[in-house]
Design an enzyme around this catalytic site. Structure first.
Site: not given
Ligand code: IPM
Ligand code: MG
Length: 365
Positions: A144, A191, A247, A251
């Site tokens: 990032y 990893k 990240d 999700d």
């Molecule tokens: C999150 C989001 C962010 C990330 C994006 C919007 C930059 O997906 O907070 O998980 O990747 O961290």
């Molecule tokens: Mg995210």
């Protein structure tokens, strides 16, 4: 004991403003009930900020953020950027910059499973029941923030995946401490069979583990973790991982809780805490009174608990959500055609229901 706090609201884009309004309303109601003094200010970020000032994170927002005791954030993003990767100024840059500027290196994402929502997930209820995971996702390092390059002919691109020892140490310590206060298990995901930055990560976590002999530490590769998470989520307690892996895994884990619309997160460092739903701006449903405000309301609860140490206040909000779900009220994303069918509510109606139950809780206690 009554406390005084200065809270900054950053509604952002898409469904951000409509859900954050309810997170704020719940904070106001809590202040009234428990006699706290919360004052609020508001600031711009993301597409809304680009439109108004040209910057996704205006200086004024950053100044207000630094002065506040906690921040409640909605979401950033806009359809016009998603399919045009060439745009240089982007809403997400605001979020990434504020994380870096405020030193919010630890992103806590609890996978809180309401029993009432067992049937809202695409996974089998017997696999899910009893799941209680707390993610510690590193938030200010990794690909990032590593150097980004594009060759002159524009045909080659790279993002540097980089970690420093201190970055791994400080979040790992927080994760070990949290595991100690929970079921005493920590799974560090990396990893290390391929990546050098993961080998450093694993080395640091292994060294720290010696200082926490009471915590059962395990290391798992990211591909395996992604599989185990849906195969047997109950086996996890605290999961510690890097920015990109976290990240993606969080999700995936949101499906355990039934919907992205149910998950809150706290980003913390050594100063002001930042609280936000893990869902994004969902511009396809923005302004239609369809979004689920519960993740923002849960983010407000997390602010009270993790940010201000107000456990009872946070618990009351969780109870109100539990009761509303038990009564069969749902937003569209978590509704199911069961018998009797769920009562499907819009954003506003769901927000009002939670407030109603919060007020009611005081009368009966
Ligand atoms: C999150 C989001 C962010 C990330 C994006 C919007 C930059 O997906 O907070 O998980 O990747 O961290
Ligand atoms: Mg995210």
């Amino acid at each position: 004991m009554s406390i005084k706090k200065n809270i900054l609201i950053i509604p952002g884009d898409g469904i951000g403003p409509e859900v954050t309004a309810w997170g704020k309303a719940v904070l106001e109601e809590t202040a009234t009930q428990f006699g706290h003094d919360f004052s609020f200010d508001e600031a711009l970020m993301g597409h809304a900020a680009i439109e108004a000032t040209g910057s996704p994170l205006p200086d004024e927002t950053l100044e207000k953020a630094r002065k506040s005791d906690a921040i409640l954030f909605g979401a950033v993003g806009h359809a016009k950027y998603d399919n045009d990767p060439t745009l240089k100024v982007r809403p997400e840059q605001g979020l990434l910059k504020i994380r870096k500027e405020l030193g919010l290196y630890a992103n806590l994402r609890p996978i809180l499973l309401f029993d009432e929502l067992l049937d809202a997930s695409s996974l089998k209820p017997e696999i899910l029941q009893g799941t209680d995971i707390l993610f510690f996702r590193e938030l200010t390092g990794d690909v990032y923030f590593g150097e980004k390059k594009r060759s002159e002919d524009r045909n080659t691109a790279s993002d540097l995946m980089i970690y420093h020892r201190y970055e791994v140490e400080r979040i790992a310590k927080k994760a070990f401490e949290a595991a100690r206060g929970r079921r005493g298990k920590l799974c560090s995901v990396d990893k290390a069979n391929v990546l050098e930055s993961s080998r450093l990560w694993r080395e640091v976590v292994q060294e720290l583990a010696k200082e926490y002999p009471d915590v059962e530490t395990e290391h798992m590769f990211i591909d395996n973790a992604a599989m185990q998470l849906v195969k047997n989520p109950k086996k996890f307690d605290v999961i510690l991982t890097a920015n990109l892996f976290g990240d993606i895994l969080t999700d995936e884990a949101s499906q355990i809780a039934g919907s992205m619309g149910m998950l809150a997160s706290a980003s913390i460092g050594d100063g002001t805490g930042f609280f936000e739903p893990i869902h994004g701006s969902a511009h396809d449903i923005a302004g239609q009174n369809k979004a689920n405000p519960l993740a923002s309301i849960l983010s407000a609860a997390l602010m009270l608990d993790t940010g201000f140490g107000l456990k009872e206040e946070a618990q009351r909000i969780n109870q109100a959500i539990d009761q509303v779900l038990k009564e069969g009220f749902r937003t569209g994303d978590i509704a199911n055609a069961i018998t009797p069918p769920h009562k499907v509510l819009g954003t506003t109606q769901m927000g009002k229901k939670i407030l109603e139950f919060l007020k009611h809780a005081v009368i009966i206690s």
